[in-house]
Scaffold this active site. Sequence first.
Site, PDB file in Angstrom:
ATOM      1  N   ASP A 145       0.603  -1.597   0.307  1.00  0.00           N
ATOM      2  CA  ASP A 145      -0.430   0.009   0.383  1.00  0.00           C
ATOM      3  C   ASP A 145       0.177   0.721   0.358  1.00  0.00           C
ATOM      4  OD1 ASP A 145      -2.459   1.480   0.721  1.00  0.00           O
ATOM      5  OD2 ASP A 145      -2.535   0.128   1.239  1.00  0.00           O
ATOM      6  N   GLY A 205       4.547   1.667  -1.687  1.00  0.00           N
ATOM      7  CA  GLY A 205       4.550   1.196  -2.744  1.00  0.00           C
ATOM      8  C   GLY A 205       3.090   2.162  -3.616  1.00  0.00           C
ATOM      9  N   ASP A 206       3.707   2.219  -4.766  1.00  0.00           N
ATOM     10  CA  ASP A 206       2.299   2.547  -5.129  1.00  0.00           C
ATOM     11  C   ASP A 206       1.963   2.289  -6.830  1.00  0.00           C
ATOM     12  OD1 ASP A 206       1.226   4.631  -7.749  1.00  0.00           O
ATOM     13  OD2 ASP A 206       1.772   6.483  -6.655  1.00  0.00           O
ATOM     14  N   HIS A 237     -12.762  -0.510  -8.336  1.00  0.00           N
ATOM     15  CA  HIS A 237     -13.789   0.298  -8.464  1.00  0.00           C
ATOM     16  C   HIS A 237     -13.336   1.214  -7.925  1.00  0.00           C
ATOM     17  CE1 HIS A 237     -15.766   0.505  -4.130  1.00  0.00           C
ATOM     18  NE2 HIS A 237     -13.994   0.168  -3.821  1.00  0.00           N
TER      19      HIS A 237
END
Length: 336
Positions: free
Chosen positions: A199, A225-226, A245
């Site tokens: 995350d 992390g991204d 979503h």
Amino acid sequence: MADLPPDRIVELGTGFWGAKVLLSAVELGVFSTLAKGPLDGETLRARLGVHPRSARDFFDALVALGMLGRERDRYTNTPETDLFLDRAKPSYMGGLLEMLNFRLYGFWGSLTEALRTGQPQNEAKSGGGNLFDALYSDPARLRLFLQAMTGVSLGAARAMAQKFPWKNYRTFIDIGAAQGGLPVQVALAHPHLTGGGFDLPVVGPIFGEYVASFGLADRLRFQPGDFFTDPLPRADVLVMGHILHDWDLDEKRTLLRKAHTALDTGGALIVYEAIIDDDRRRNAFGLLMSLNMLIETRGGFDYTGADCAGWMREVGFRETSVVHLVGNDSMVVGIK
Ligand SMILES: C[S@@+](CC[C@H](N)C(=O)[O-])C[C@H]1O[C@@H](n2cnc3c(N)ncnc32)[C@H](O)[C@@H]1O
């Protein structure tokens, strides 16, 4: 006039009354107060600091809504509200209701504007960033949101711990793990597994604290992390819960492609959330969640199992299946 009562229409139209009574009860600490023992109405009123005028109606409405019990003039929690809405218990899932109360209750008041403009109606309305930039700029809101996610996902996480063949795998990473609600449930049920959560870096300390409270820090690690700019971590199983979503279709496809790249042949991706039924007429919660994504994001939307399985096959997964988890939640499993 046809003998058709308008009750269902009135009930749905006034649905927010009951919802707000529950949300205010959590805000005022009704359930945490009664978790210490039953109280008569006057003592409960005084402890909560509620005005005498409507206290009795408020408490009895909670009784009638099934959220409190009342025995010989003394109010009690129900077994359910005692377990899930007492702030002092690890099973507390009121973070979700706190977030609904402080944020979404107000934002949903602008649903008509959202429908007319297609624009989000949350904090991002005044700033330029996405939902997470807006939420995470305030540490209290960050914590509340991450706790709320545990509440949203607890039932599905427990069901997934039972319904996925974990014995065939050794490692797993929850992508966008928030507080770590899902990895904790899976690790508790399957001692042979190791893994963790990936995350944004700011989430790390809250994940670490939650995982440590279950004594799982040696088996579940946080990986910062991204997911748009970094590669996804490698593991036998990757999980994405309430991730796809949040994003538009191109972004959904990018995330699925990155998961496919990170898995070895035979590895599995599990996507879970309130997957809409393929006919788009039964899972009202999934459809309302998609409207919630209109309120909360620039391009996010919920989708059917057939939609997700189709996107998975487009990016290269060779087998897909849709499995019901619990309530409104299902998982879509893709095998590389
Ligand atoms: C809606 S929450 C879902 C949390 C959890 N998977 C669940 O279902 O309960 C979305 C998660 O994605 C994370 N996230 C958002 N943008 C991200 C990014 N660019 N890279 C990594 N994680 C991100 C958020 O921090 C948050 O924990």
